[in-house]
Design an enzyme around this catalytic site. Structure first.
Site, PDB file in Angstrom:
ATOM      1  N   CYS A 118     -85.739 -32.563  70.768  1.00  0.00           N
ATOM      2  CA  CYS A 118     -86.174 -32.984  72.102  1.00  0.00           C
ATOM      3  C   CYS A 118     -86.883 -31.831  72.831  1.00  0.00           C
ATOM      4  O   CYS A 118     -87.994 -31.497  72.472  1.00  0.00           O
ATOM      5  CB  CYS A 118     -85.002 -33.559  72.870  1.00  0.00           C
ATOM      6  SG  CYS A 118     -85.515 -34.694  74.150  1.00  0.00           S
TER       7      CYS A 118
ATOM      8  N   HIS B 242     -81.910 -36.827  69.702  1.00  0.00           N
ATOM      9  CA  HIS B 242     -80.791 -35.868  69.738  1.00  0.00           C
ATOM     10  C   HIS B 242     -79.813 -36.122  68.592  1.00  0.00           C
ATOM     11  O   HIS B 242     -78.816 -36.826  68.785  1.00  0.00           O
ATOM     12  CB  HIS B 242     -80.027 -36.022  71.053  1.00  0.00           C
ATOM     13  CG  HIS B 242     -80.733 -35.454  72.229  1.00  0.00           C
ATOM     14  ND1 HIS B 242     -80.519 -34.191  72.703  1.00  0.00           N
ATOM     15  CD2 HIS B 242     -81.671 -35.996  73.029  1.00  0.00           C
ATOM     16  CE1 HIS B 242     -81.278 -33.961  73.746  1.00  0.00           C
ATOM     17  NE2 HIS B 242     -81.996 -35.034  73.974  1.00  0.00           N
TER      18      HIS B 242
ATOM     19  N   GLU C 261     -77.594 -34.343  67.538  1.00  0.00           N
ATOM     20  CA  GLU C 261     -76.289 -33.706  67.806  1.00  0.00           C
ATOM     21  C   GLU C 261     -75.384 -34.611  68.648  1.00  0.00           C
ATOM     22  O   GLU C 261     -74.231 -34.284  68.869  1.00  0.00           O
ATOM     23  CB  GLU C 261     -76.500 -32.342  68.481  1.00  0.00           C
ATOM     24  CG  GLU C 261     -76.860 -32.347  69.958  1.00  0.00           C
ATOM     25  CD  GLU C 261     -78.313 -32.739  70.244  1.00  0.00           C
ATOM     26  OE1 GLU C 261     -79.020 -33.199  69.329  1.00  0.00           O
ATOM     27  OE2 GLU C 261     -78.718 -32.608  71.420  1.00  0.00           O
TER      28      GLU C 261
HETATM   29  N1  GLN Z   1     -87.615 -33.975  79.305  1.00  0.00           N
HETATM   30  C1  GLN Z   1     -87.260 -32.746  78.676  1.00  0.00           C
HETATM   31  C2  GLN Z   1     -88.432 -31.772  78.636  1.00  0.00           C
HETATM   32  O1  GLN Z   1     -89.518 -32.134  78.899  1.00  0.00           O
HETATM   33  C3  GLN Z   1     -86.706 -32.967  77.295  1.00  0.00           C
HETATM   34  C4  GLN Z   1     -85.471 -33.838  77.369  1.00  0.00           C
HETATM   35  C5  GLN Z   1     -84.389 -33.501  76.422  1.00  0.00           C
HETATM   36  O2  GLN Z   1     -84.362 -32.457  75.777  1.00  0.00           O
HETATM   37  N2  GLN Z   1     -83.416 -34.362  76.389  1.00  0.00           N
HETATM   38  O3  GLN Z   1     -88.267 -30.639  78.335  1.00  0.00           O
END
Ligand code: GLN
Length: 205
Positions: free
Chosen positions: A79, A183, A185
């Site tokens: 992410c 994610h 994890e």
């Molecule tokens: N929206 C976050 C970003 O732009 C990423 C979201 C996340 O890691 N759950 O960094």
């Protein structure tokens, strides 16, 4: 096997728990001297990429980590971690490590689809035909993969960020780098981490 987890912000503890369950030793990266600790792989967790990027620079970890990743250190970005690796962000003037040849759009799913679940087959996992549960939280969208044959998709879902049907790539592999828009994890399924630990045995230099 010793794995470093970037621990300046975000969901790093969840990664540490899974690594612990899998018998890997973990160390947290919080300051520049931690980079000298010696490790076989690196995890960049979810969180806020802007905050993580800023803190890594302020804490003098950024250049060192970038060199290590570019030099072949196995890395898994989830992410926000995927955003840190991406070569180009289509809706943000920043880039961070820029080592993964993809274009990514941050927060691509708008408010309504901010968080959602799905599942997908992920290429390279143990028991590959069993779908992996995917959790998305304000996730980035991988709009393009560049870099010839070195970078390739390993997971996709059937729904685009605007809700329409289409092939939406949510996992990418490029040599020593593994990037996920979701994610792994947070699901209790540790196969992505297992795959990553296998990668950490390789020498990508
Ligand atoms: N929206 C976050 C970003 O732009 C990423 C979201 C996340 O890691 N759950 O960094």
């Amino acid at each position: 096997m010793r794995i470093a987890v970037l621990a300046v912000q975000g969901a790093f503890l969840e990664h540490e728990h899974i690594l612990g369950r899998l018998g890997a030793e973990c160390m947290e990266l919080r300051k520049s001297s931690d980079l000298r600790g010696g490790f076989d792989g690196l995890i960049l967790p979810g969180g806020e990429s802007t905050v993580q990027g800023k803190l890594m620079r302020e804490l003098h970890m950024f250049e060192g980590l970038k060199e290590m990743i570019a030099g072949g250190l196995p890395v898994m970005g989830t992410c926000a971690g995927l955003i840190l690796l991406a070569g180009r962000l289509s809706n943000d003037p920043n880039t961070y490590f820029g080592t993964l040849p993809i274009t990514v759009r941050r927060n691509a799913y708008g408010r309504q689809l901010g968080s959602f679940s799905a599942s997908a087959h992920i290429q390279g996992l143990a028991d590959e035909t069993r779908p992996f549960p995917l959790e998305f939280i304000r996730a980035p969208y991988i709009s393009e993969i560049h870099g010839g044959r070195q970078a390739f998709p390993i997971a996709a879902i059937g729904r685009m960020p605007d809700g329409s049907q289409g092939e939406n790539i949510v996992g990418v592999r490029c040599r020593n780098q593994l990037g996920f828009a979701f994610h792994p994890e947070l699901t209790g399924d540790d196969r992505c981490h297992k795959m990553f630990l296998e990668m950490c045995k390789h020498n990508f230099r």
